[in-house]
Structure formats: structure tokens, C-alpha cells
Design an enzyme around this catalytic site. Structure first.
Site, PDB file in Angstrom:
ATOM      1  N   LEU A 214       0.730  -1.139  -0.143  1.00 41.05           N
ATOM      2  CA  LEU A 214      -0.029  -0.042   0.047  1.00 41.05           C
ATOM      3  C   LEU A 214       0.919   1.305  -0.047  1.00 41.05           C
ATOM      4  CD1 LEU A 214      -2.473  -0.908   2.711  1.00 41.05           C
ATOM      5  CD2 LEU A 214      -2.793  -1.107   0.166  1.00 41.05           C
ATOM      6  N   HIS A 215       0.620   2.196  -0.960  1.00 41.39           N
ATOM      7  CA  HIS A 215       1.460   3.424  -1.000  1.00 41.39           C
ATOM      8  C   HIS A 215       0.589   4.493  -1.409  1.00 41.39           C
ATOM      9  CE1 HIS A 215       1.883   2.255  -5.221  1.00 41.39           C
ATOM     10  NE2 HIS A 215       2.325   3.633  -5.373  1.00 41.39           N
ATOM     11  N   ARG A 216      -0.461   4.405  -1.909  1.00 43.35           N
ATOM     12  CA  ARG A 216      -1.531   5.458  -2.471  1.00 43.35           C
ATOM     13  C   ARG A 216      -1.953   6.525  -1.398  1.00 43.35           C
ATOM     14  NH1 ARG A 216      -0.748   5.456  -7.933  1.00 43.35           N
ATOM     15  NH2 ARG A 216      -0.575   3.398  -8.522  1.00 43.35           N
ATOM     16  N   ARG A 249       6.790   6.179   1.466  1.00 46.64           N
ATOM     17  CA  ARG A 249       5.600   7.132   2.083  1.00 46.64           C
ATOM     18  C   ARG A 249       4.661   6.455   2.797  1.00 46.64           C
ATOM     19  NH1 ARG A 249       2.912  10.859  -1.498  1.00 46.64           N
ATOM     20  NH2 ARG A 249       1.131  11.625  -0.512  1.00 46.64           N
ATOM     21  N   ASP A 288      -2.603  -1.427  -3.876  1.00 48.24           N
ATOM     22  CA  ASP A 288      -3.162  -0.530  -4.491  1.00 48.24           C
ATOM     23  C   ASP A 288      -2.167  -0.057  -5.574  1.00 48.24           C
ATOM     24  OD1 ASP A 288      -1.077   0.886  -3.105  1.00 48.24           O
ATOM     25  OD2 ASP A 288      -2.412   1.973  -1.845  1.00 48.24           O
TER      26      ASP A 288
END
Length: 370
Positions: A214-216, A249, A288
Site C-alpha cells: 500500500l502506498h497511494r 511513503r 493499491d
């Protein structure tokens, strides 16, 4: 400006996914050169994402040469990064021009180098052209649209991408449906995939764990909603080990959270061979990302995408992927279906067969005859 003495193609890479996409093209160019082909390439690393250890691992594992040029742009805002790449790539082209700028994917380096090349009258070819999510909130969508607006030749992964480009007014003689070079790389290295160093430490067993990436911003930037999502993952995976390679992130938000599910295994981003070993043998992948949905499709691994849109609809219509949105409740229901044994089997999209790089090089030889 000096003149071009031979057909030299600049191959642009700026981030980890780019290396997976260019590897088959470089391999095909090297094979054609050995057989007397006249095309040559210059590998240009913009330095958009650069970590000496991880970049070295990727180059070695994928059999790639060291870059001929590193623009070494470092980090910055979207605008700062775009400006730095354009300025430094323009300087390279003015000093040592090429015959073609070949860009891949949808990172900032792709858009910036395409603009710089066209400004000095170097044509552009775009690999993975025409994909669209319709979500202008994603920087990648802007990069895709701008790049395709100034591209000369389009190499596509699907008929959906072809249709998107035709609706934008692109003539058929500029379109080349070649398949997916990322899948070329996966198939070429499938027999070399290997477990990560922590495999035994965490008692991982084939089919007995999950992988999460996950990074969005919509998923990870807000601590409260990210915590709810992690809770849904922890509960929905029913205490099975869940490997989570953490994007920089994501780590910033993660470190501020007080309580985390105990079955989550947080690890550093993994090299190519280790990461895809994890994916290949997972019970399912929760992500994502866009590219991972292509790899899970080819490996037949159930994939749950925590986004509202996808630029790769064939991974849903043909493959094993489903778009769940960002509501944790949707993920919980999807995991229930998975454990009930009702996840779709999926298939492999057309031309995702490991020959895309060779098709691209054949087309380039036609475009740049002796």
C-alpha cells in the site's frame, strides 16, 4: 548541436518498475546486435528513485547493464522533479543527440523526458501507451496523458489501450499492439524466483500467508483511515501471516500508529526475485499498485485492489484481480469470499506471452531501416 552517426535509442528508466519493463527490450536489442542488427541503445537512468543497494540488486537480478548515463536528479516535488529531469536530459541530447527517446510506463521521468526530447526534435516512442484510469487525482494519469499527447509511436499492452488511443485520434499505423514487457520479465525469471531471507524466520508456507503493498495517498496518508484499513486486513486474513513490504511513503504514517495487527510482518522493499516469490506463493495479494495486478494475473494469484479505478481493466475482466475501493468493509467481504473458495480463476490476456520485447525491437527496426 552535433549530429547522430548511427541509430541510437535512448531507453529511459526512472523508477523500479521501469527496469522490469525495459529489461526485455534491452535483451532483444542485444540479441539483434549479436545477429548483425544496427540498432544501438543508451540506457539513461534519471535518478528519480535511486537507492544504491536496491538499484544494484535490480540491475543484477534482471541481467541489466549499468546505466550509460545517470541524470542523478534526486527527490523533490512533482514540479521540481519534472524540471530537473527535463533540464538534465535536454542537456544530454544537445551534447550527444539520439535517434529516438523510448520511454516506458507512467512515472514522472517518462513524461519529462518525452517533453525534453520533442523540444529538441527527437521523436518519442511510448511503451505501455494508452492505459487510462480516468482518475486525474493520480499523478500517473497526468503523466500518461501528457506523454501520449506528444508520442510518435505507441506500443500497447491491450486492445483497451488501443481503443483509448484511437478515440484520441491516433492513427492505426502509429499503434503497435505488442503485449506486456513486464510479463516478459516475469516469465523469463520465473524459475529463478527465491524465498526472502525471512521466509523460515516467520514460518511462511506456500499458500499460507498474504502479501500487502500500500502506498497511494488515499490509503496511507491519513493515520485514522489507514489504521482502519490495517485492522480490516488483520482481521480478514484470519491471523495468517501477512507480509507487508513498506514503501517509504507508507512508513511515515505507519510509525505514528499506536496499535497494529499482530499478524502483519513489516519488511523492507524486496528485490525482484524475492518479492515475486512471495507473490507467486501467497494465498492472495492485497494492493493499491497497478503493476502487481498484472503479475498476479499471470501467476493465477487472487488479487484485491484497494482503489476505485484501474488503468489495467484486463486484470479484472480476464485476470484474477478485483477492484474493491477503499472501504475496509469491502475488503472484509472479499476476504470472506476468498476463504469460502469462491474467488475467480482468471486467465491471461492476449500477447502476455513473453515475446513483447522482441515485437518492439522488430517494429523499431522497421521504423529505422538501414
Amino acid at each position: 548541436m552535433s549530429t547522430v552517426s548511427q541509430t541510437v535509442i535512448d531507453i529511459i528508466a526512472g523508477a523500479r518498475p521501469n527496469f522490469m519493463k525495459i529489461a526485455p527490450i534491452i535483451r532483444a536489442l542485444d540479441e539483434r546486435k549479436a545477429a548483425g542488427g544496427r540498432l544501438r541503445y543508451r540506457l539513461v537512468h534519471t535518478g528519480q528513485h535511486y537507492d544504491a543497494r536496491m538499484s544494484g540488486d535490480f540491475l543484477e537480478q534482471l541481467g541489466l547493464p549499468m546505466p550509460d548515463v545517470n541524470l542523478d536528479v534526486g527527490s523533490g516535488s512533482q514540479a521540481e522533479l519534472t524540471a530537473a529531469i527535463m533540464t538534465r536530459y535536454e542537456r544530454l541530447l544537445l551534447d550527444r543527440p539520439s535517434s529516438l527517446c523510448l520511454v516506458v510506463g507512467d512515472v514522472t521521468s517518462t513524461m519529462a523526458c518525452a517533453i525534453a526530447a520533442q523540444k529538441v526534435h527527437v521523436p518519442v516512442a511510448h511503451v505501455e501507451a494508452g492505459i487510462r484510469s480516468g482518475d486525474w487525482g493520480m499523478p500517473e494519469e497526468i503523466n500518461r496523458m501528457v506523454t501520449d499527447a506528444i508520442t510518435n509511436w505507441f506500443f500497447t499492452t491491450s486492445e483497451t489501450a488501443n481503443d483509448n488511443l484511437r478515440r484520441a485520434g491516433i492513427e492505426n499505423d502509429r499503434l503497435f499492439f505488442v503485449g506486456n514487457t513486464m510479463i516478459d520479465t516475469l516469465l523469463a525469471h520465473m524459475d529463478r524466483l527465491r524465498p526472502p531471507a525471512f521466509w523460515d524466520e516467520h514460518g511462511l508456507r506456500k499458500g499460507g500467508y498474504f502479501v500487502v503493498t500500500l502506498h497511494r495517498p488515499s490509503n496511507v496518508d491519513a493515520g485514522s483511515s489507514f489504521a482502519c484499513l490495517l485492522k480490516a486486513i488483520g482481521e480478514g486474513t484470519r491471523d495468517l501471516p501477512t507480509v507487508f513490504p513498506v514503501h517509504p511513503r507508507t512508513r511515515k504514517t505507519l510509525e505514528a500508529l499506536e496499535s497494529l495487527p499482530t499478524n502483519l510482518i513489516f519488511v523492507e522493499p524486496q528485490p525482484y526475485l524475492e518479492f515475486n516469490y512471495l507473490v507467486r506463493h501467497a494465498k492472495a495479494v492485497i494492493t493499491d499498485s497497478g503493476g502487481i495486478t498484472e503479475e498476479t494475473t499471470v501467476m493465477g494469484v487472487p488479487c484485491m485492489t484497494l482503489r476505485n479505478t484501474t488503468e489495467r481493466p484486463e486484470t479484472v475482466s480476464v485476470g484474477t484481480n478485483e477492484i474493491l475501493g477503499t472501504d475496509p468493509a469491502n475488503l472484509s467481504r472479499a476476504l470472506d469470499r476468498l476463504f469460502a473458495g469462491s474467488w475467480k480463476k482468471g486467465g491471461i490476456p492476449a500477447l502476455w506471452d513473453g515475446r513483447s520485447g522482441a515485437r518492439i525491437v522488430a517494429a523499431l527496426e522497421d521504423l529505422f531501416p538501414s
